[in-house]
Design an enzyme around this catalytic site. Structure first.
Site, PDB file in Angstrom:
ATOM      1  N   PHE B 188       5.256 -12.003   5.476  1.00 21.09           N
ATOM      2  CA  PHE B 188       5.688 -11.105   4.407  1.00 21.09           C
ATOM      3  C   PHE B 188       4.807  -9.866   4.436  1.00 21.09           C
ATOM      4  CE2 PHE B 188       6.087  -9.100   0.360  1.00 21.09           C
ATOM      5  CZ  PHE B 188       7.424  -9.279   0.028  1.00 21.09           C
ATOM      6  N   ASP B 294      -2.988  -7.612   7.827  1.00 17.64           N
ATOM      7  CA  ASP B 294      -2.453  -7.396   6.481  1.00 17.64           C
ATOM      8  C   ASP B 294      -3.230  -8.289   5.516  1.00 17.64           C
ATOM      9  OD1 ASP B 294      -1.036  -7.713   4.087  1.00 17.64           O
ATOM     10  OD2 ASP B 294       0.915  -7.420   5.033  1.00 17.64           O
ATOM     11  N   LYS B 325      -2.527  -5.260  -3.997  1.00 18.95           N
ATOM     12  CA  LYS B 325      -2.664  -6.362  -4.963  1.00 18.95           C
ATOM     13  C   LYS B 325      -4.000  -6.345  -5.716  1.00 18.95           C
ATOM     14  CE  LYS B 325       0.779  -9.672  -3.317  1.00 18.95           C
ATOM     15  NZ  LYS B 325       1.603  -9.934  -4.487  1.00 18.95           N
ATOM     16  N   THR B 350       2.825  13.987  -1.212  1.00 16.15           N
ATOM     17  CA  THR B 350       2.346  14.721  -2.386  1.00 16.15           C
ATOM     18  C   THR B 350       1.102  14.071  -2.979  1.00 16.15           C
ATOM     19  OG1 THR B 350       4.571  15.485  -2.905  1.00 16.15           O
ATOM     20  CG2 THR B 350       2.968  15.572  -4.687  1.00 16.15           C
TER      21      THR B 350
END
Lengths: 470, 470
Positions: B188, B294, B325, B350
């Site tokens: 995931f 990750d 998280k 931005t």
């Protein structure tokens, strides 16, 4: 006909203390910052503590009248008292220290926060789904569009097939269908991979990134002033509409959605007419294409309406309207409940937006409504546009394609060359005005909604001086 | 061997006042909320004002010991005093009301804010680029990886070719090259389109979204307890490594990057060994593949190290480490300056992250360092794991594949069926413990870093009761 006066201590005029921008203290700090951040594109280091209203200060003590406003993302001006109040509220402290995963554990504050945002929904829209940035908002809208498109094909309540459930895990059709989003040349919809595939602004925004094989139609290029070239521009609309329809009919994969900015902002402040935007509604209905309006830069009052596409009064209303920048929060508005997927956990992620920014967004739109700031923007925009027309008469070569009449302060024009444009912007900063460019040789004005006539006079004075020096 | 006691008013035990969860007041509020939000996946409406430390309150007055912590994203507990202080600081007010576009107008606060985050960089990393969420962090890392990969091919300083500049505007090679990111089955990495193409957790996360044609290798599936099955698990590592290498060698497009979670969290708390993670370094070096770890769910102390992959002491260090998280901010760490693109405006947007969350992240990591919370996590994790082993001995069928030994409180086990897992989680809530699942039949424990022995005792007591009722 008065302006809201939030900022009693705003400077009465720009202050320029250094002979170069960035000044020596900015340069020193940028050298340090560059060790931990990519500061190569920085104009100066800002002192946000001192910045006030329409003036941004830098660490050298320069104060610039700000007509760029953080790439068009400051709605009300710096250190706005209503936003400071929101930032100090108990709801904000909770949002900051106890950030929920609201899909599973929504807060008791959430309905109220969303209601404040929804009172500002574009005409015809009454739901919102929240994201984190303009690119994120557009990609969430694409997800909503793809689910809607496939639900219409298979039936909203129909279960996924075994083949879909298996193939999707291999990134293959039919579970991961080969569907396209149609966008327009010169468009800017963000820089992630799907949004980036719809962005066609400049090569540097896209180079080296894999992209989806999605089509780009042509966005109309009008001649100005619009009132003089109505017939030609109408033909230009029809030419581009024909291309849109052809692409939808012939593209190698089905076009599930179309996304368009009512004014292409990064791409050069290219305007689309009411006729063009309405015709796209007709075409998207004819071919079952989801119609997405990207109001990331055009939204939140600067064009003189809450949302720029409201000028076109598109009927029936478009399907999805994305927002970010001056809202500070991001996401998409919609009205058809079938844009809520048939099952939970499909449009889902841990944070589902940023509650702190949703609170700020609520405070911003409340101020716009309470003080009728769009009326002020229209009044000031007219005043500004007339002054620019006068300069155009005087220096026609330096004010080509002046555009944004009756679009509040959302105004732009072209210089003959990129070099002259860049020189003008540089000179303007040395005269105390912070102004941005777009495309290769356009100047775009993006002041806050509290920019008023006294600011216009200061800007026009500086601009007049700079233009003569070009 | 003491625990930090932030929360003198934390309940001494759970409070369950309602016979169902969600209780009647939650149900009433969820009905309202569902009109403006997709509340179908909500467990209850939380009262974050009352929530304290490791206890989350709902609007019915129930107080749950929280071992899920907003899908593993609350590091220190609810209403932490250090975070409240950060939320009320002048820097925070500025970040909220004057959000910069820091690529152009960085604030004078920025270097200091980044330095606080960088003191928590994984071993071997000393730069950070900021994003907004886990998915965003991974996609920004992909962008960095693709630019790095192409720069190595063409030369870092080499200008783009005319062909690249033209083709990229049509989403075509060579400007938009056909390159792949390799990920693992059950992974995931987020739910946007590129991150979604590397996610292989469940069909519902991916269905109806176009995906890049990117490969998924196999992630090792170990037998537990690890110490008993060393030889088998080593063979499993080699089997999966062979698949990785074959995919890199034979995939239809060049594999530019590999992304892996050191523990696949949504996918079922699947652990990867030190050997496996090091071998991936060897393979990625051999084939010039960018190695991305990750740490979105595994990072920030819960495994007993600041970053879970530090257990593997991978040499040379991996290229990019993504986070979100429990950091509350997001982004990727790196160390090779060539991951800064050759020109500005390539890794750019931005907002370049969220300054308010970067300030919170700085406060979180400062607390972890100052109070040595990872030591506490290790101590409490050992205590918790031993208690679970005892339950496993008693009820082996209900505690299959107990895993996470010596990984702090990052612990999981399997129930025989999804139904039993769901029933257990439901019963636990009625016994005042909020616990999450992962994969189809796993229970995952994700308490905060301030969870201590007294909380373990309460949880184990509730769990023992619930298990006997299954």
């Amino acid at each position: 006909m008065t302006s809201i006066n939030y900022y009693p201590n705003e400077p009465t005029k720009p202050i320029v203390k250094t002979s170069n921008v960035p000044g020596p203290e900015s340069q020193k700090q940028l050298e340090q910052l560059d060790k931990v951040f990519d500061a190569r594109a920085a104009y100066f280091v800002a002192d946000y503590e001192k910045s006030d209203g329409n003036y941004i200060f830098d660490v050298d003590g320069n104060a610039y009248l700000d007509l760029y406003a953080q790439i068009a993302s400051i709605a009300l001006g710096y250190n706005n008292p209503a936003l400071i109040k929101a930032a100090q509220s108990p709801e904000m402290i909770r949002a900051l220290v106890d950030r929920p995963a609201p899909g599973n554990f929504p807060s008791a504050d959430m309905a109220k926060i969303l209601a404040k945002i929804l009172q500002f929904a574009p005409k015809g829209q009454d739901h919102v789904w929240s994201g984190l940035s303009g690119a994120d908002a557009n990609e969430l809208a694409f997800k909503a569009a793809f689910m809607y498109y496939r639900a219409r094909e298979r039936g909203y309540e129909t279960e996924f097939s075994a083949e879909e459930n298996v193939s999707v895990m291999e990134n293959a059709a039919p579970g991961a269908p080969d569907l396209a989003v149609l966008s327009f040349k010169k468009a800017f919809h963000g820089r992630l991979f799907a949004s980036g595939s719809t962005t066609v602004s400049k090569p540097i925004h896209k180079l080296d990134f894999p992209a989806f094989d999605w089509p780009h139609a042509e966005y109309p290029t009008y001649r100005y002033p619009l009132e003089k070239y109505e017939e030609e521009n109408h033909k230009e609309d029809d030419r581009c509409l024909e291309i849109v329809e052809q692409l939808i009919k012939t593209w190698k994969s089905p076009v599930a959605a179309l996304i368009i900015e009512p004014i292409q902002s990064e791409g050069g402040d290219n305007h689309a007419s009411k006729y063009f935007l309405q015709k796209l509604r007709d075409i998207t209905l004819k071919y079952n294409v989801v119609y997405i309006i990207d109001e990331v830069q055009t939204g939140v009052g600067a064009t003189g309406k809450n949302w720029c596409h409201e000028y076109a009064d598109i009927q029936p209303p478009v399907d999805l309207v994305t927002f970010s920048k001056k809202m500070q929060s991001a996401g998409y508005f919609f009205h058809d409940p079938k844009f809520i997927p048939n099952k939970p956990y499909r449009q889902f992620n841990t944070w589902c937006g940023e509650p702190a920014r949703m609170i700020i967004a609520g405070a911003i739109v409340q101020e716009i409504i309470d003080h009728d700031l769009t009326s002020q923007v229209n009044r000031v925009g007219d005043y500004l546009f007339k002054k620019l027309e006068a300069l155009q008469t005087q220096y026609p070569a330096k004010f080509q394609n002046l555009r944004g009449k009756n679009r509040g302060t959302f105004i732009a024009w072209d210089l003959p060359t990129p070099t002259e444009r860049d020189t003008l912007l540089k000179k303007l900063r040395l005269h105390g005005c912070n102004v941005g460019g777009c495309s290769t040789n356009s100047v775009r004005l993006r002041p806050t909604l509290t920019f008023d006539e006294k600011h216009v006079d200061i800007f026009i004075d500086a601009l007049s001086k700079c233009v003569t020096e070009l």
